[in-house]
Design a protein around this motif. Sequence first.
Motif, PDB file in Angstrom:
ATOM      1  N   LYS A 184      10.743  -3.914 -11.315  1.00  0.00           N
ATOM      2  CA  LYS A 184       9.543  -4.253 -12.080  1.00  0.00           C
ATOM      3  C   LYS A 184       8.733  -3.010 -12.431  1.00  0.00           C
ATOM      4  CE  LYS A 184       6.041  -6.985 -13.355  1.00  0.00           C
ATOM      5  NZ  LYS A 184       6.059  -7.767 -14.583  1.00  0.00           N
ATOM      6  N   ARG A 185       8.744  -2.025 -11.547  1.00  0.00           N
ATOM      7  CA  ARG A 185       7.951  -0.823 -11.807  1.00  0.00           C
ATOM      8  C   ARG A 185       8.766   0.234 -12.539  1.00  0.00           C
ATOM      9  NH1 ARG A 185       5.186   0.296  -6.089  1.00  0.00           N
ATOM     10  NH2 ARG A 185       4.562   2.192  -7.121  1.00  0.00           N
ATOM     11  N   TRP A 232      -5.437   4.347  -7.101  1.00  0.00           N
ATOM     12  CA  TRP A 232      -4.130   5.006  -7.055  1.00  0.00           C
ATOM     13  C   TRP A 232      -3.487   4.982  -8.446  1.00  0.00           C
ATOM     14  CZ3 TRP A 232       0.871   3.287  -7.973  1.00  0.00           C
ATOM     15  CH2 TRP A 232       1.874   4.198  -7.613  1.00  0.00           C
ATOM     16  N   GLU A 275      -5.852 -10.030   2.183  1.00  0.00           N
ATOM     17  CA  GLU A 275      -5.188  -8.748   1.974  1.00  0.00           C
ATOM     18  C   GLU A 275      -5.043  -8.466   0.472  1.00  0.00           C
ATOM     19  OE1 GLU A 275      -3.925  -6.035   3.500  1.00  0.00           O
ATOM     20  OE2 GLU A 275      -5.194  -6.723   5.135  1.00  0.00           O
ATOM     21  N   GLY A 276      -4.756  -7.227   0.183  1.00  0.00           N
ATOM     22  CA  GLY A 276      -4.631  -6.816  -1.213  1.00  0.00           C
ATOM     23  C   GLY A 276      -3.593  -7.613  -1.992  1.00  0.00           C
ATOM     24  N   ALA A 277      -2.551  -8.026  -1.294  1.00  0.00           N
ATOM     25  CA  ALA A 277      -1.479  -8.740  -1.967  1.00  0.00           C
ATOM     26  C   ALA A 277      -1.953 -10.079  -2.537  1.00  0.00           C
ATOM     27  CB  ALA A 277      -0.324  -8.971  -1.002  1.00  0.00           C
ATOM     28  N   TYR A 298       3.398 -17.195 -14.675  1.00  0.00           N
ATOM     29  CA  TYR A 298       4.316 -16.075 -14.462  1.00  0.00           C
ATOM     30  C   TYR A 298       5.183 -16.253 -13.214  1.00  0.00           C
ATOM     31  CZ  TYR A 298       5.974 -11.404 -13.384  1.00  0.00           C
ATOM     32  OH  TYR A 298       6.772 -10.341 -13.071  1.00  0.00           O
ATOM     33  N   LEU A 312      12.654  -7.760  -6.768  1.00  0.00           N
ATOM     34  CA  LEU A 312      12.229  -6.370  -6.914  1.00  0.00           C
ATOM     35  C   LEU A 312      10.976  -6.290  -7.774  1.00  0.00           C
ATOM     36  CD1 LEU A 312      15.799  -4.975  -7.490  1.00  0.00           C
ATOM     37  CD2 LEU A 312      14.466  -4.828  -5.394  1.00  0.00           C
ATOM     38  N   GLY A 313       9.978  -7.026  -7.356  1.00  0.00           N
ATOM     39  CA  GLY A 313       8.687  -6.925  -8.028  1.00  0.00           C
ATOM     40  C   GLY A 313       8.462  -7.960  -9.106  1.00  0.00           C
ATOM     41  N   PHE A 314       9.484  -8.773  -9.410  1.00  0.00           N
ATOM     42  CA  PHE A 314       9.303  -9.720 -10.503  1.00  0.00           C
ATOM     43  C   PHE A 314       8.624 -11.014 -10.037  1.00  0.00           C
ATOM     44  CE2 PHE A 314      12.756  -6.953 -11.869  1.00  0.00           C
ATOM     45  CZ  PHE A 314      12.264  -6.561 -13.100  1.00  0.00           C
ATOM     46  N   LYS A 332      -4.789 -10.619  -4.046  1.00  0.00           N
ATOM     47  CA  LYS A 332      -5.980 -10.361  -4.841  1.00  0.00           C
ATOM     48  C   LYS A 332      -6.196 -11.463  -5.888  1.00  0.00           C
ATOM     49  CE  LYS A 332      -3.247  -7.182  -7.483  1.00  0.00           C
ATOM     50  NZ  LYS A 332      -2.694  -5.912  -7.267  1.00  0.00           N
ATOM     51  N   ARG A 362      11.622   1.542 -11.962  1.00  0.00           N
ATOM     52  CA  ARG A 362      12.373   2.545 -11.204  1.00  0.00           C
ATOM     53  C   ARG A 362      13.830   2.127 -11.258  1.00  0.00           C
ATOM     54  NH1 ARG A 362       8.730   2.032  -5.963  1.00  0.00           N
ATOM     55  NH2 ARG A 362       9.331  -0.090  -6.458  1.00  0.00           N
ATOM     56  N   ASN A 379       0.832  -1.210   0.000  1.00  0.00           N
ATOM     57  CA  ASN A 379       0.000   0.000   0.000  1.00  0.00           C
ATOM     58  C   ASN A 379       0.864   1.256   0.000  1.00  0.00           C
ATOM     59  OD1 ASN A 379      -2.266  -1.570   0.005  1.00  0.00           O
ATOM     60  ND2 ASN A 379      -2.416  -1.566   2.237  1.00  0.00           N
ATOM     61  N   ARG A 380       1.899   1.220  -0.804  1.00  0.00           N
ATOM     62  CA  ARG A 380       2.816   2.338  -0.997  1.00  0.00           C
ATOM     63  C   ARG A 380       3.613   2.712   0.246  1.00  0.00           C
ATOM     64  NH1 ARG A 380      -0.713   6.435  -2.310  1.00  0.00           N
ATOM     65  NH2 ARG A 380      -2.420   4.962  -2.254  1.00  0.00           N
ATOM     66  N   MET A 394      -5.616   0.271  -4.760  1.00  0.00           N
ATOM     67  CA  MET A 394      -4.512   0.191  -5.719  1.00  0.00           C
ATOM     68  C   MET A 394      -4.980   0.641  -7.102  1.00  0.00           C
ATOM     69  SD  MET A 394      -1.715  -0.573  -4.389  1.00  0.00           S
ATOM     70  CE  MET A 394      -0.654  -1.067  -5.736  1.00  0.00           C
ATOM     71  N   LYS A 402     -12.231  -0.739  -0.602  1.00  0.00           N
ATOM     72  CA  LYS A 402     -11.401  -1.866  -0.174  1.00  0.00           C
ATOM     73  C   LYS A 402      -9.940  -1.653  -0.557  1.00  0.00           C
ATOM     74  CE  LYS A 402     -15.116  -5.183  -0.811  1.00  0.00           C
ATOM     75  NZ  LYS A 402     -15.642  -6.092  -1.836  1.00  0.00           N
ATOM     76  N   THR A 403      -9.077  -2.311   0.180  1.00  0.00           N
ATOM     77  CA  THR A 403      -7.645  -2.181  -0.054  1.00  0.00           C
ATOM     78  C   THR A 403      -7.289  -2.514  -1.491  1.00  0.00           C
ATOM     79  OG1 THR A 403      -7.542  -3.176   2.108  1.00  0.00           O
ATOM     80  CG2 THR A 403      -5.462  -2.682   1.054  1.00  0.00           C
ATOM     81  N   LYS A 404      -7.897  -3.547  -2.001  1.00  0.00           N
ATOM     82  CA  LYS A 404      -7.589  -3.987  -3.353  1.00  0.00           C
ATOM     83  C   LYS A 404      -7.948  -2.899  -4.369  1.00  0.00           C
ATOM     84  CE  LYS A 404      -9.369  -6.913  -6.921  1.00  0.00           C
ATOM     85  NZ  LYS A 404     -10.685  -7.368  -7.335  1.00  0.00           N
TER      86      LYS A 404
END
Lengths: 390, 620
Positions: free
Chosen positions: B228-229, B165, A95-97, A231, A257-259, A99, B231, A33-34, B162, B157-159
């Motif tokens: 991945k993003r 955002w 949790e969002g992770a 993936y 790192l996100g992969f 999803k 950066r 969540n950032r 995102m 919701k949290t999902k």
Amino acid sequence: MKITTTILVSCVAVLLGLGLVMLYSSSMNMEVNRAAVGAHYLILQLVWCVLGLIGGTIAAYNDYRKLKKIAPWLLGVAAFLLLLVFVPKIGVGMEGAHKGINGAHRWIGFGKIRYQPSEFAKLALIIFLAAYGDRFQRQMSSWKQGLVVPGIVIAGILGLIFIEPDRGCTILLAAVSLAILIIAGVKLRYIFVPGLLALAGLGVSIMHDPMRLKRIFAWLHLEESKDGVGYQTYQGIIALGAGGWRGLGLGNGRQKLGFIPEHHTDFILPVIGEELGLIVTLTVVILFVVFVWCGTRIAKWSGDTFGMLLGSGLTFMVGIQAFVNVGVVTGTLPNKGMPLPFISYGGSNLMLMLVAVGLLLSISRFAVEPVKQAKSKNPFEIPTTELNDA
Amino acid sequence: MNAPYSRLTVLSVCLMIGLGALGYPLVNLQVLKHDYWQQHANDNTHRTIAREPIRGQILDIRGNALAYSSPVKTVCADPTLLGPYRLIVAHALAPLLQTNENILADHLIPRVLSVTNGKTNFSKYTLLAHKVPIDTWNTIKDTMAKLQLGVDEKKIKTKDQMFYWALHNKAVFSEDDQIRTYPNHNLAAHVVGFASNDELQTGVAGIEASFNKQLSGVRGWRTTEMDKRQRELVAYRDQDVEAQDGLNVILTLDARLQNIAETELAVAMNRHHPISASCTIIRPKTGEILAMATLPNFDPNHPGASSADALRNRVISDIAEPGSTFKIVPISGGLNEHVVKLTDMFNCEHGHFAYAGKILHDHKSYDVLSVEGIITKSSNIGAAKVGILLGEQQLYSYIHRFGFGSRTGIALPGEVNGILHPLAKWSKVSIAQIPMGQGVCATPLQMIMAMSAIANNGRLMRPMIVDRLEDETGKVVAKYQPQFVTNVADSAAIKDMIKALKTVVTHDGTAPSAKLEHYTVAGKTGTAQKNEHGQYVQKFFSSFIGFFPADDPEICISVVLDEPHEGGHYGGDTAAPIFKAIAEAAANYLNLKPDIDLPTASQSLLTSAGEPVTDHGKKN
């Protein structure tokens, strides 16, 4: 026996230490969540680790045979907790992770503290089956006592976990339960037919679940599904492959790192492989083999049938979990979320694992050393002398 | 009761073997196929980022920007992040991007790229607008961040958080680009040229093209790794080579003089309605071009909006028979070779001179004219006779020496040679026609360079358009020096020539309207009849080229009108007044020292016309 327990504890200590280091390495750059994770997951894991060590110590210092009497009660509590996840406000959604599987009910909790009751259910069911096998050891070869009664109990608990839904946990527990029943002496031909039926049922369930089917497809054709269902596995394999035999060095992994999704839980082994190389991943596998070997020795030499069944059940629980996890991340098995024992992030599971180790130590305290036999014997041969002691 | 132990052993051994067997895939992946997967891992993170240089500016000699590049944004969007809010986004952005809301909404529909394994892949990229100013882009960013979607975003919701955002912050994004701006629009458009409007900004015309390499700079790069993003992982940055910005090109052009020239040409366009009008101002001593103007011109900001004719720099690309202005070449040659003196008299045959089966005409009937008078009155017959005296060989050599028939070498693309036939191809009448500016073709630039050579005491210079190159800090990287080409004639002959040219702007001459109040002007008119399909027709190419102060020339100005339609066609009537207007304004601006204090001082020059006559013309 002292050597066995020393080796066992050393294995667990090494895995636990490696797990904490790698958890920090893999989760410090994460964002949820950032918000940067930093040491947050490490601290949470440490808290659970301490709780687990306390639980394990208590288990080790107490006589495991006390559990025999309270086994049905433990199972009752487990069932109650499993039902509780469906109660609004106590049961916590995903949790969002996570999803994509929104609507799963796996946790209970208040505020920040959460617990996965299926982990407790694993332990309760193993204890119950061991106690049952001990209580009815002479009737285990019968149809009714050996299969129908424990079958109903197992089906009840597994059913509750299945509808959470947590299929991985269901399959694991089914396998462990089956192992306990087999060891407890259920006739193989009795198991054969229901086992076949269960497999058929699993097959039908998979056929009717497009997600499962896709995962099977992804397992068989990884290259084609690398941007879709496959993936995670694909990226995990990239991480392992990129690591080589020496690894990129601690903290230098790129795939975290996100992969790779879930790189701090189920897919932590690829991160280990990328950063520390084949040397460490192979060591991890060997440590689990050694763990199973030690656990089996403790179970074998335990003072009673309950200890033997409990010991083997716990050992198999750890061993199968490790087997599935390593199998999944290497692409050898279809993708099924299962944490790597002692290493993956996840408090409930870590605590269960440490309590399981405590119980194994408790069993070993009351174990009977076998009379030394001449070595060079076939290890697969049945050691007849030990049996008389039991 | 052997069963439990044997079964335990068998199961446990199975498990141990199973676990141990997983060592093989690990060895396989990590060692045997290490190189293969290593490559895939590199593909994930390794990136080479081009670092684009900023294109250099084009400045005039006083530092006024004629062309500069500034960073802009290319606005793009990821339609897959918009969800059901496509129309709201289109509504909010349409006024900022100055497009139609419906068209924008159409652009935001996710496009299907491919369907693999029953899964539809949508394009995550769509282009919304090119060349968006930075300020507008910042407004777009703000608008997207504060977009009202009709949902209370604190209670979701949290999902979904995102998703919102990403919608606010990632759905609309930008890429770097730069835009070439020509702040003075049409001013000096032909010299500056223009660059293509794409990312490369390749010069297409003018200085933009001829100095493209210097203006472009050198692209830099950075090899680095990204997560991945996307950066950057700065710790893994490998090579990092900064882009070298393009050099600034400083022209010899003076924007003020250029403006004067273009303004007066516009007046001429209105007065005479020619096809085109052009003017070049040059500093004869160095060959520096101070102004080079052609009408019709174009706006380099939108070169596509003008016709191809308007894009052409006629001063260097168009050739025409120069007409009488060309007489300076044979007469200078004659004076330099001492075949004639300024005072030699020629019979001008009362305007009809039969030579080699053709009859040459003068625009007026003249009886006997001195060489000086030939220039003053612009007698074709007189000039032809001087040419004949000089001889083919010498005439050709002088024409060549004055720079005709070959490019001047100005640093602009599209310059042409002009036409000077080799001697072998000359006809019988060529020797008589060429001295009066027929049968040769020259660009206006070649003509003014020839006149400048006379102004510069016989020293022909190469025209200079670029003064120097500077880097972005203002350090001079290259300084161009005036280039001497050749000596066309010795100073005595040049002195006589200038003396004759001074008479052109007197009352006796062809261009009294080019006379300046404070400066003595030396110049020559030209009124060339156009030759269409071998026939001379009633279309004219009128010009005046003059320099002043005549004895120490500071600037040389040429004015050329292609087919003036109204208000006469003689160079003296059309081009000369334009010359005067430009010259006065230019002298004023350049603060040139006047060489005439009293209006009467110029009267003395007139007396030189009345000297004794020797009739050379009759010898031919």
